[in-house]
Design an enzyme around this catalytic site. Structure first.
Site, PDB file in Angstrom:
ATOM      1  CE  LYS A 253     -41.087  26.930  20.284  1.00 58.76           C
ATOM      2  NZ  LYS A 253     -40.854  25.745  19.498  1.00 58.76           N
ATOM      3  NE  ARG A 258     -31.421  25.077  20.835  1.00 61.12           N
ATOM      4  CZ  ARG A 258     -31.874  25.684  21.917  1.00 61.12           C
ATOM      5  NH1 ARG A 258     -33.021  25.333  22.436  1.00 61.12           N
ATOM      6  NH2 ARG A 258     -31.177  26.630  22.507  1.00 61.12           N
ATOM      7  CG  PHE A 343     -32.150  30.812  17.581  1.00 59.17           C
ATOM      8  CD1 PHE A 343     -31.701  30.603  18.863  1.00 59.17           C
ATOM      9  CD2 PHE A 343     -32.547  29.733  16.821  1.00 59.17           C
ATOM     10  CE1 PHE A 343     -31.647  29.316  19.389  1.00 59.17           C
ATOM     11  CE2 PHE A 343     -32.503  28.450  17.325  1.00 59.17           C
ATOM     12  CZ  PHE A 343     -32.040  28.231  18.620  1.00 59.17           C
ATOM     13  CE  LYS A 426     -42.142  25.785  25.148  1.00 65.47           C
ATOM     14  NZ  LYS A 426     -41.658  24.490  24.705  1.00 65.47           N
TER      15      LYS A 426
HETATM   16  P1  ATP Z   1     -40.903  22.750  21.541  1.00 66.12           P
HETATM   17  O1  ATP Z   1     -41.325  21.319  21.576  1.00 66.12           O
HETATM   18  O2  ATP Z   1     -41.998  23.746  21.844  1.00 66.12           O
HETATM   19  O3  ATP Z   1     -40.088  23.109  20.337  1.00 66.12           O
HETATM   20  P2  ATP Z   1     -38.574  22.390  23.141  1.00 66.12           P
HETATM   21  O4  ATP Z   1     -38.682  21.684  24.437  1.00 66.12           O
HETATM   22  O5  ATP Z   1     -37.989  21.659  21.979  1.00 66.12           O
HETATM   23  O6  ATP Z   1     -40.002  22.957  22.770  1.00 66.12           O
HETATM   24  P3  ATP Z   1     -38.087  25.004  24.088  1.00 66.12           P
HETATM   25  O7  ATP Z   1     -36.874  25.558  24.690  1.00 66.12           O
HETATM   26  O8  ATP Z   1     -39.243  24.870  24.969  1.00 66.12           O
HETATM   27  O9  ATP Z   1     -37.712  23.666  23.338  1.00 66.12           O
HETATM   28  O10 ATP Z   1     -38.529  25.927  22.901  1.00 66.12           O
HETATM   29  C1  ATP Z   1     -37.544  26.532  22.153  1.00 66.12           C
HETATM   30  C2  ATP Z   1     -37.290  25.742  20.906  1.00 66.12           C
HETATM   31  O11 ATP Z   1     -37.760  26.456  19.805  1.00 66.12           O
HETATM   32  C3  ATP Z   1     -35.803  25.577  20.702  1.00 66.12           C
HETATM   33  O12 ATP Z   1     -35.356  24.346  21.186  1.00 66.12           O
HETATM   34  C4  ATP Z   1     -35.619  25.732  19.212  1.00 66.12           C
HETATM   35  O13 ATP Z   1     -35.514  24.450  18.618  1.00 66.12           O
HETATM   36  C5  ATP Z   1     -36.880  26.346  18.715  1.00 66.12           C
HETATM   37  N1  ATP Z   1     -36.724  27.694  18.140  1.00 66.12           N
HETATM   38  C6  ATP Z   1     -37.239  28.105  16.965  1.00 66.12           C
HETATM   39  N2  ATP Z   1     -36.979  29.380  16.741  1.00 66.12           N
HETATM   40  C7  ATP Z   1     -36.269  29.835  17.801  1.00 66.12           C
HETATM   41  C8  ATP Z   1     -35.725  31.090  18.149  1.00 66.12           C
HETATM   42  N3  ATP Z   1     -35.855  32.162  17.370  1.00 66.12           N
HETATM   43  N4  ATP Z   1     -35.056  31.185  19.338  1.00 66.12           N
HETATM   44  C9  ATP Z   1     -34.925  30.118  20.155  1.00 66.12           C
HETATM   45  N5  ATP Z   1     -35.436  28.911  19.869  1.00 66.12           N
HETATM   46  C10 ATP Z   1     -36.101  28.755  18.711  1.00 66.12           C
END
Ligand code: ATP
Length: 588
Positions: A253, A258, A343, A426
């Site tokens: 992660k 993103r 990813f 996660k």
């Molecule tokens: P966080 O604040 O923990 O990043 P979030 O609410 O932005 O969480 P989540 O869907 O909970 O998003 O966590 C996945 C996030 O992690 C994705 O939005 C992405 O930006 C990031 N990420 C990093 N590496 C990866 C990966 N290998 N696969 C998917 N998502 C990834």
């Protein structure tokens, strides 16, 4: 279709706070809207002219709005500002002026059509280059002059970004399901169509013209951003493996931004997590995608991470904020280069891959990417035991990642656009130490500071998002963790989001000195979640009459500009965190 029908409907919507009633008013409106206009009616109702990802600035600043009102009503700037200070709302200000004018001049009552309103607003929004301000001014003033006072109120609110009907996207989908999909059950396919197109207007048009069948045939469109799939969270490898039937694909992660890249006939468009078009911010990434994606048309998702030029090490997320800019892009690009970790694959070779299970998407992804120094697929490992998962996690943390995302490899592991589900889980570093989860909360109000904080805010009122009801529920008041720079920056940054009263989509039992439109998301670290009689987050979900509150919150310094208010931590997540906390306490 006459614009007065829309204005009447907005008036009714404003008169209620009940979601069911709002939905019913929308249903009535959609039923009398001709199919060729329904997309435009949907955009207008959201206070927009186009879906968010279309890169045209719709709104005008207050200064120009005042000139527009002056030109249309013959009032002086001083007059208008004076009235505005009293009403706090430009819509009511215009309505008041025009009502008085109509009484004295005999309003001719000629009816304004939705098409005319939309076309004029569209022309004004698209006016660019020299003389564009005058053009906008005369188009908008002309429109107000032909409107009734009530219509003018809503038109000016739309162009200044102040419509605020309190209607969430999901309410529009509910109304479309009832009006054209045969009933509320049609909401699921409509929601999917929306999640893969991010375009409510388009979905409305399809269901109106082709019925539910058309919606079910709907596929990903190259160029329309897909709402991101999101992960659930768990605190231990054991729980994760159990939830994923004993095996999964674990991926690093990365702690970056993103980005969804759409490659269409060789050209590349980039969308942020909140689906803004950010193509111009990353000219280096565009070139990298052109070179490293081997097919002509594709949609991939990646994490952009700032890297240290000298050592190649990954830098923390905040570093990337230097790349969020309109000017000086080239300098920032040199100073803060990014590496791209891809990813997921959502579209390739004219095929909608969101309908394929994860292993199929991943295989294809590996196939179409040429790996390089700055572009690679996210580091992955198929795991089926706790020891391997722990080791891979440690490796991820060692190189500067936040932890892992563990992905289901089951047959049903399709790409769930716009949903937070258990297909991705996660496992983050912070969860290892107790009570140190961060949450992303929306700033919905503030309290004036005293003493050393006089002139700035003493504390912010923060809310979590209730997705079902489309509202923001207060969960804490945060006054800690702000540096002097933050204290100076926040009032300036929040100024444009100020609203005269509590925003209609905010549920708060507390009063704030200043209210904001829910827009800005901050990362906060809490120490504990407790039951609370004064916060509305997850009200009644654990105990009747109690909500949940985060105690001892501290701003981490992280402005989550990459998140929209709807992406903030949800009431459901807070409830889950509360339950986990109880579980941990009973175990220890
Ligand atoms: P966080 O604040 O923990 O990043 P979030 O609410 O932005 O969480 P989540 O869907 O909970 O998003 O966590 C996945 C996030 O992690 C994705 O939005 C992405 O930006 C990031 N990420 C990093 N590496 C990866 C990966 N290998 N696969 C998917 N998502 C990834």
């Amino acid at each position: 279709m006459e614009f007065s029908l829309i204005a009447d409907c907005y008036e009714k919507i404003e008169s209620t706070t009940k979601r069911l009633e709002m939905t019913q008013y929308l249903v009535e409106l959609f039923k009398i809207t001709p199919a060729e206009m329904v997309d435009k009616v949907v955009y207008l109702t959201q206070g927009k002219l186009y879906p968010d990802f279309v890169d045209v600035q719709t709104g005008i600043a207050e200064k120009l709005a005042i000139q527009v009102v002056g030109k249309a009503t013959g009032r002086s700037e001083r007059d208008i500002r004076g009235e505005l200070a009293k009403t706090g709302d430009i819509g009511e200000t215009v309505q008041g002026f025009m009502t008085r004018k109509a009484q004295s001049t005999l309003f001719d009552g000629a009816s304004l059509t939705v098409k005319t309103v939309y076309d004029q607003l569209d022309k004004a929004a698209r006016a660019a280059g020299s003389g564009s301000m005058e053009r906008k001014l005369s188009l908008l003033a002309g429109l107000l002059t032909s409107a009734s006072p009530k219509e003018a109120k809503y038109i000016i609110r739309i162009v200044t970004g102040n419509l605020r009907l309190g209607i969430a996207d999901m309410t529009v989908l509910d109304a479309l399901a009832i009006a054209y999909g045969g009933g509320k059950e049609a909401r699921a396919p409509l929601e999917r169509a929306y999640n893969i197109s991010s375009d409510l207007g388009r979905v409305a048009k399809i269901v109106t013209e082709q019925g539910l069948g058309g919606v079910q045939r709907f596929r990903v469109i190259l160029g329309n951003p897909i709402r991101p799939m999101l992960a659930e969270r768990l605190g231990s490898p054991e729980e994760i493996l159990e939830k994923l039937n004993g095996k999964c694909m674990a991926e690093f992660k990365y702690d970056g931004e993103r980005v969804q890249a759409h490659k269409k006939n060789g050209g590349v468009t980039l969308f942020s997590r909140r689906l803004e078009n950010i193509t111009t911010q990353y000219p280096d990434a565009i070139e990298l995608f052109k070179e490293h994606i081997r097919v002509k048309n594709a949609i991939v998702e990646a994490e952009f991470v700032a890297v240290d030029e000298n050592t190649g090490e990954l830098k923390p997320f905040q570093e990337l904020m230097h790349r969020r800019r309109k000017y000086g892009v080239k300098e920032a690009m040199k100073k803060h280069p990014v590496s791209i970790f891809i990813f997921d694959l959502l579209y390739a070779d004219k095929r909608d891959y969101t309908l394929e299970p994860y292993p199929v998407r991943h295989e294809k992804l590996k196939h179409i990417i040429t790996q390089g120094d700055r572009v690679t697929t996210a580091e992955f490992l198929a795991v089926d035991n706790v020891a391997d998962l722990e080791r891979f996690f440690e490796k991820a943390v060692e190189i500067g990642c936040e932890g892992l995302i563990c992905k289901s490899i089951a047959q049903d592991s399709l790409y769930q656009a716009g949903a937070r589900g258990w297909m991705w889980i996660k496992y983050k570093r912070e969860y290892k130490s107790e009570m140190s989860d961060t949450v992303d909360l929306v700033v919905i109000g503030a309290y004036h500071g005293r003493g050393k904080r006089a002139g700035t805010y003493g504390a912010l009122l923060l809310a979590a998002y209730n997705r079902d009801d489309g509202v923001f529920e207060t969960v804490t008041k945060c006054g800690t963790g702000f540096t002097d720079e933050d204290l100076e920056r926040i009032p300036k940054m929040m100024k444009k989001h100020r609203v005269p009263q509590k925003h209609p989509r905010v549920h708060s039992m507390l009063d704030a000195d200043v209210w904001f439109k829910p827009e800005v998301v901050l990362e906060v670290l809490g120490s504990e979640i407790t039951l609370s009689p004064i916060h509305t987050c997850a009200m009644n979900s654990i105990r009747e009459g109690s909500g949940l509150a985060i105690r001892f919150p501290r701003f981490t310094g992280n402005y989550r500009l990459d998140k929209s208010a709807e992406d903030s931590t949800s009431n459901e997540e807070i409830t889950k965190m509360y339950r986990n906390q109880l579980k941990k306490m009973s175990e220890s």
